[in-house]
Design a protein around this motif. Structure first.
Motif, short mmCIF file in Angstrom:
data_model
loop_
_atom_site.label_atom_id
_atom_site.label_comp_id
_atom_site.label_asym_id
_atom_site.label_seq_id
_atom_site.Cartn_x
_atom_site.Cartn_y
_atom_site.Cartn_z
N ALA A 97 0.84 -1.20 0.00
CA ALA A 97 0.00 0.00 0.00
C ALA A 97 0.87 1.25 0.00
N HIS A 98 1.97 1.21 0.75
CA HIS A 98 2.89 2.35 0.78
C HIS A 98 3.52 2.57 -0.59
N TYR A 99 3.92 1.49 -1.24
CA TYR A 99 4.54 1.63 -2.57
C TYR A 99 3.54 2.18 -3.59
N VAL A 100 2.32 1.65 -3.58
CA VAL A 100 1.30 2.12 -4.53
C VAL A 100 0.95 3.58 -4.25
N PHE A 101 0.93 3.96 -2.97
CA PHE A 101 0.70 5.37 -2.60
C PHE A 101 1.81 6.25 -3.16
N HIS A 102 3.04 5.76 -3.07
CA HIS A 102 4.18 6.51 -3.62
C HIS A 102 4.01 6.71 -5.13
N LEU A 103 3.51 5.69 -5.80
CA LEU A 103 3.24 5.80 -7.24
C LEU A 103 2.19 6.88 -7.52
N ALA A 104 1.13 6.89 -6.70
CA ALA A 104 0.03 7.83 -6.91
C ALA A 104 0.51 9.27 -6.70
N LYS A 105 1.46 9.46 -5.79
CA LYS A 105 1.97 10.81 -5.52
C LYS A 105 2.87 11.31 -6.64
N ALA B 26 -13.34 2.36 2.08
CA ALA B 26 -12.28 2.58 1.09
C ALA B 26 -12.66 3.67 0.10
N PHE B 27 -13.92 3.68 -0.35
CA PHE B 27 -14.36 4.66 -1.34
C PHE B 27 -14.47 6.06 -0.75
N THR B 28 -14.88 6.16 0.52
CA THR B 28 -15.09 7.47 1.14
C THR B 28 -13.81 8.06 1.72
N CYS B 29 -12.78 7.27 1.84
CA CYS B 29 -11.51 7.77 2.38
C CYS B 29 -10.90 8.77 1.40
N ASN B 30 -10.50 9.95 1.89
CA ASN B 30 -9.90 10.95 1.01
C ASN B 30 -8.38 10.94 1.09
N ASN B 31 -7.83 9.83 1.56
CA ASN B 31 -6.38 9.62 1.57
C ASN B 31 -6.12 8.32 0.83
N SER B 32 -5.41 8.40 -0.29
CA SER B 32 -5.23 7.21 -1.12
C SER B 32 -4.50 6.09 -0.39
N PHE B 33 -3.59 6.43 0.52
CA PHE B 33 -2.90 5.39 1.29
C PHE B 33 -3.90 4.58 2.11
N GLY B 34 -4.86 5.27 2.73
CA GLY B 34 -5.90 4.58 3.49
C GLY B 34 -6.75 3.71 2.59
N THR B 35 -7.06 4.19 1.40
CA THR B 35 -7.84 3.40 0.45
C THR B 35 -7.11 2.11 0.09
N TYR B 36 -5.81 2.20 -0.17
CA TYR B 36 -5.03 1.02 -0.53
C TYR B 36 -4.95 0.02 0.63
N LEU B 37 -4.82 0.53 1.84
CA LEU B 37 -4.78 -0.35 3.01
C LEU B 37 -6.09 -1.14 3.13
N VAL B 38 -7.22 -0.43 3.02
CA VAL B 38 -8.52 -1.09 3.15
C VAL B 38 -8.75 -2.06 2.01
N ALA B 39 -8.33 -1.71 0.80
CA ALA B 39 -8.48 -2.61 -0.35
C ALA B 39 -7.72 -3.91 -0.10
N GLY B 40 -6.52 -3.81 0.45
CA GLY B 40 -5.75 -5.00 0.77
C GLY B 40 -6.44 -5.88 1.81
#
Length: 389
Positions: A124-132, A312-326
Motif C-alpha cells: 500500500a505504501h509503494y502504490v501510494f508513492h506511485l500515486a503521488k 475505502a471509497f469514502t476515504c480521502n487519503n489514497s494510502f488509506g484506500t489502498y490499506l482497506v483494499a488489501g
C-alpha cells in the motif's frame, strides 16, 4: 468547510456489530464441535480469550495514526522476512508442514499470518508513492510497476509456499494482484497477467500428464496432489484425502433448509471430519443450522465486506484506500476459499474461516486487519463542500 467529529463519532459501529455476530457464530459452532467430542479441552473459553486479545490489538491498531504505517512499512516487512527465515531454519514441523515457531511459555506462533498484514502495508505504501508521482501510463512503465510489486510480494510468497502453506501463499498472491489493480496499470497489463496465470496452470496440467515423476518431485507435494484428486472426485478418494471432504459435504447437505438443530448434527458427532472446529467449522453451521443459518452467515460476511468497501471509497487519503483494499482482499479470499473447500468448490488448503474458526494467530491477524480499517475510517475527514485536495 470541515465537519468536526470526534473519533468516537467516526467509529463504524455497524462494522463492530457484524464482527460481534461472527463471534457469536464462532462460539456456538466451536461449542457444538466440542459437544460432539471432537477435541479435548474447553476451546470455547480459549476462543473467548483469543477474541479478547484480538480486540485489544484491534483497538491498539486504531490508536496509531495509520499515516505512521508509511514509516513502519519497511521495518515491518524486514521483521516479517526475518520471522519467515526463522521458521524455515528453526521452525517446528507439524503434520509435514514447518510453519510455526515455538515460544516457551506462550506456545506456537505462526509468523505467516502476521506477514500478510505486513505485505499489505508495504505494498500500500509503494502504490501510494506511485500515486503521488504521476507517471506516463505506458506498457513499459507498467512492467516496471508490476516488477516492483512482485519484488516486494514474491519473497514472502516463496518462503510461505515452501513451508508448505499453499493457502496462505495464495492469500499473499491475491493481495499482490489487488495492489497491481490499485496501482493503475493498463488493461493490457492486467490481461497479460491473467493470460500468464492461465498459461501457468496449463503448463502444470501438461507436466502432470507427461512428466509425472518430475511433477511430483519438484513442482507439487504428493499430499497436495491427492487433495486435488479428492476435489475432482471425492467419491473415488474416500479412503485418502477425499475422506474429510466427502463427509463434510454429506454433513452440509443433510442440514437441508433449517438444519438438524444445535449440537444435533449427525456428521458433526460422528468424528469423521477432522479439524471440525478449525478448517471445517462451516460444516457445523451448514449441518446444524441448514441453508438458512449458512445464508445468514454469508449475509453477515457480505455486509462486513460492503462496509469496508464503503470506507475505502469514502476515504480521502489514497494510502488509506489502498490499506482497506488489501484488507478486503485478504478477508474476502479467505471466506471464499474456506467455504469453497468445504462444499467441494475448490481444493482443500487449510485456510481458517475468518472470525469463526478456532485459532490464535489467524484470528488475531484478522482482528488487526479490521483495526486498520477502523483506523482509516475514524481519520477520514468529511467536508461539506468537496474533498480535501
Amino acid at each position: 468547510m470541515q465537519e468536526r467529529k470526534t473519533p468516537f463519532q467516526q467509529l463504524d459501529f455497524s462494522l463492530l456489530f457484524y464482527l460481534f455476530v461472527l463471534m457469536c457464530f464462532s462460539l456456538i459452532a466451536i461449542h457444538s464441535a466440542g459437544a460432539a467430542g471432537q477435541y479435548e479441552g474447553n476451546f470455547v473459553q480459549l476462543q473467548i480469550i483469543w477474541f479478547a486479545i484480538g480486540t485489544i490489538l484491534m483497538l491498539s491498531a486504531m490508536v496509531i495514526d495509520y499515516e505512521l504505517f508509511k514509516n513502519l512499512s519497511l521495518p515491518l516487512y524486514i521483521i516479517g522476512m526475518v520471522l519467515l527465515l526463522l521458521v524455515h531454519f528453526f521452525g517446528i514441523e507439524v503434520n509435514g508442514a514447518q510453519r510455526w515457531i515455538d515460544i516457551p511459555g506462550l506456545g506456537r506462533f505462526q509468523p505467516s499470518e502476521f506477514v500478510k498484514i505486513f505485505v499489505i502495508i508495504t505494498l500500500a505504501h509503494y502504490v501510494f508513492h506511485l500515486a503521488k508521482n504521476p507517471r506516463e501510463k505506458t506498457f513499459k512503465s507498467d512492467i516496471f510497476v508490476v516488477g516492483k510489486i512482485l519484488a516486494i510480494g514474491l519473497p514472502p510468497f516463496g518462503l510461505i509456499l515452501i513451508q508448505p502453506d499453499l493457502g496462505t501463499a495464495m492469500v499473499i498472491a491475491v493481495v499482490i494482484f489487488i495492489m497491481i489493480l490499485m496501482s493503475g496499470v493498463t488493461y493490457r497489463m492486467i490481461s497479460l497477467i491473467i493470460g500468464l496465470f492461465v498459461s501457468f496452470v496449463a503448463l502444470l496440467v501438461w507436466l502432470h500428464n507427461n512428466f509425472f515423476a518430475f511433477f511430483t518431485q519438484y513442482v507439487i507435494q504428493p499430499h497436495q496432489l491427492t487433495r486435488i484428486y479428492a476435489w475432482l472426485d471425492p467419491n473415488a478418494n474416500i479412503g485418502a484425502e477425499g475422506y474429510q471432504l466427502f463427509h463434510a459435504m454429506q454433513g452440509i447437505g443433510s442440514g437441508q433448509l433449517y438444519g438438524t438443530g444445535f449440537t444435533e448434527g449427525v456428521k458433526t458427532a460422528s468424528g469423521n471430519i477432522p479439524e471440525l472446529h478449525t478448517d471445517f467449522i462451516f460444516t457445523v453451521i451448514g449441518e446444524e443450522f441448514g441453508f438458512v443459518g449458512a445464508t445468514v452467515l454469508l449475509i453477515i460476511y457480505f455486509l462486513l465486506l460492503y462496509r469496508m468497501i464503503i470506507i475505502a471509497f469514502t476515504c480521502n487519503n489514497s494510502f488509506g484506500t489502498y490499506l482497506v483494499a488489501g484488507v478486503v482482499g485478504l478477508i474476502a479470499f479467505q471466506i471464499f476459499q474456506n467455504i469453497g473447500m468445504t462444499i467441494g468448490l475448490v481444493p482443500i488448503t487449510g485456510l481458517a474461516l475468518p472470525f469463526v474458526s478456532y485459532g490464535g494467530s489467524a484470528l488475531i491477524t484478522n482482528m488487526l486487519a479490521v483495526g486498520i480499517v477502523l483506523n482509516v475510517n475514524i481519520r477520514t475527514k468529511n467536508y461539506m463542500f468537496g474533498e480535501n485536495e
